[in-house]
Design an enzyme around this catalytic site. Structure first.
Site, mmCIF file in Angstrom:
data_model
loop_
_atom_site.group_PDB
_atom_site.id
_atom_site.type_symbol
_atom_site.label_atom_id
_atom_site.label_comp_id
_atom_site.label_asym_id
_atom_site.label_seq_id
_atom_site.Cartn_x
_atom_site.Cartn_y
_atom_site.Cartn_z
ATOM 1 N N ARG A 4 -1.422 -6.315 -8.314
ATOM 2 C CA ARG A 4 -0.182 -7.019 -8.001
ATOM 3 C C ARG A 4 0.090 -8.137 -8.997
ATOM 4 O O ARG A 4 1.194 -8.315 -9.475
ATOM 5 C CB ARG A 4 -0.259 -7.627 -6.587
ATOM 6 C CG ARG A 4 -0.296 -6.600 -5.495
ATOM 7 C CD ARG A 4 -0.835 -7.191 -4.226
ATOM 8 N NE ARG A 4 -2.227 -7.635 -4.406
ATOM 9 C CZ ARG A 4 -3.023 -8.014 -3.436
ATOM 10 N NH1 ARG A 4 -2.585 -8.060 -2.202
ATOM 11 N NH2 ARG A 4 -4.273 -8.382 -3.672
ATOM 12 N N HIS A 43 0.845 -1.212 0.000
ATOM 13 C CA HIS A 43 0.000 0.000 0.000
ATOM 14 C C HIS A 43 0.876 1.257 0.000
ATOM 15 O O HIS A 43 0.639 2.192 -0.756
ATOM 16 C CB HIS A 43 -0.888 0.039 1.250
ATOM 17 C CG HIS A 43 -1.969 -0.986 1.286
ATOM 18 N ND1 HIS A 43 -2.216 -1.769 2.387
ATOM 19 C CD2 HIS A 43 -2.885 -1.356 0.349
ATOM 20 C CE1 HIS A 43 -3.248 -2.566 2.146
ATOM 21 N NE2 HIS A 43 -3.671 -2.339 0.907
#
Ligand code: PNS
Length: 191
Positions: free
Chosen positions: A92, A19
């Site tokens: 991701r 993050h």
């Protein structure tokens, strides 16, 4: 740097290095980046919204164009309320794509003027998720390097309340005369 505000929504339970990596990348592209924590999540979170807010604020204190906020209800409504022109999300691996595509298209249906921008975190964080971090930490495994130090500390305190007590009592306690030193056992009993 692009003109305009972007919103980076999520649960952040807890914030991970992935993050943070995305926040740093986003802050270089947008004029202002608002990291928005969903308040009314159906899931029962490990960290309260206040705790996540505090962690994210501490982690982004040095990023002057990053602000942390919370929101309820529809994300696009919140985005409009702060005049955001863009939604930032991280991808991701290919496994994220389906869910993210579905969400981006739904958000576009709800608010056609808002664009979703995807960014990839550093590949070393490509397997890191809040869910896995919680799972590893809850099972007593190490999460160093996966989350910022401040989050690692909070996880320890959350999962082992004795850690906070122990840390405060033994690490931060003032130095005592070795001859009068209370044994660990006695000190624990006293408290
Ligand atoms: O970090 P997460 O849990 O993957 O984030 C998901 C989040 C908070 C971005 C998403 O659930 C969301 O935006 N929820 C708010 C409700 C909403 O607007 N739903 C419609 C979007 S498909």
């Amino acid at each position: 740097m692009n003109k305009g505000i972007a919103v980076y929504p999520g649960s952040f339970d807890p914030p991970t290095n992935g993050h943070l990596d995305l926040i740093q990348r986003g802050s270089k592209i947008f004029e202002e980046l608002v990291v928005a924590i969903l308040r009314n999540s159906e899931k029962s979170p490990m960290f309260s919204v206040a705790e996540r807010l505090e962690m994210l604020r501490a982690l982004t204190a040095d990023l002057k164009n990053v602000r942390i906020d919370t929101f309820n209800g529809l994300m696009v409504e919140y985005a409009k309320s702060i005049d955001a022109v863009c939604i930032l999300r991280g991808i991701r691996a290919i496994s994220d794509y389906e869910y993210e595509l579905q969400m981006a298209l739904m958000n576009r249906k709800l608010e056609p003027t808002l664009e979703t921008v995807f960014m990839m975190p550093a590949d070393k964080y490509s397997y890191v998720s809040s869910r896995l971090v919680r799972e590893v930490a809850q099972a007593g495994g190490p999460v160093k390097g996966l989350v910022p130090d401040v989050v690692e500390q909070k996880l320890r305190e959350k999962l082992d309340p004795a850690y906070k007590f122990h840390h405060a009592n033994f690490v931060e306690a003032p130095e005592v005369d070795q001859n009068k030193k209370t044994s660990d056992k006695k000190r624990k009993k006293k408290a």
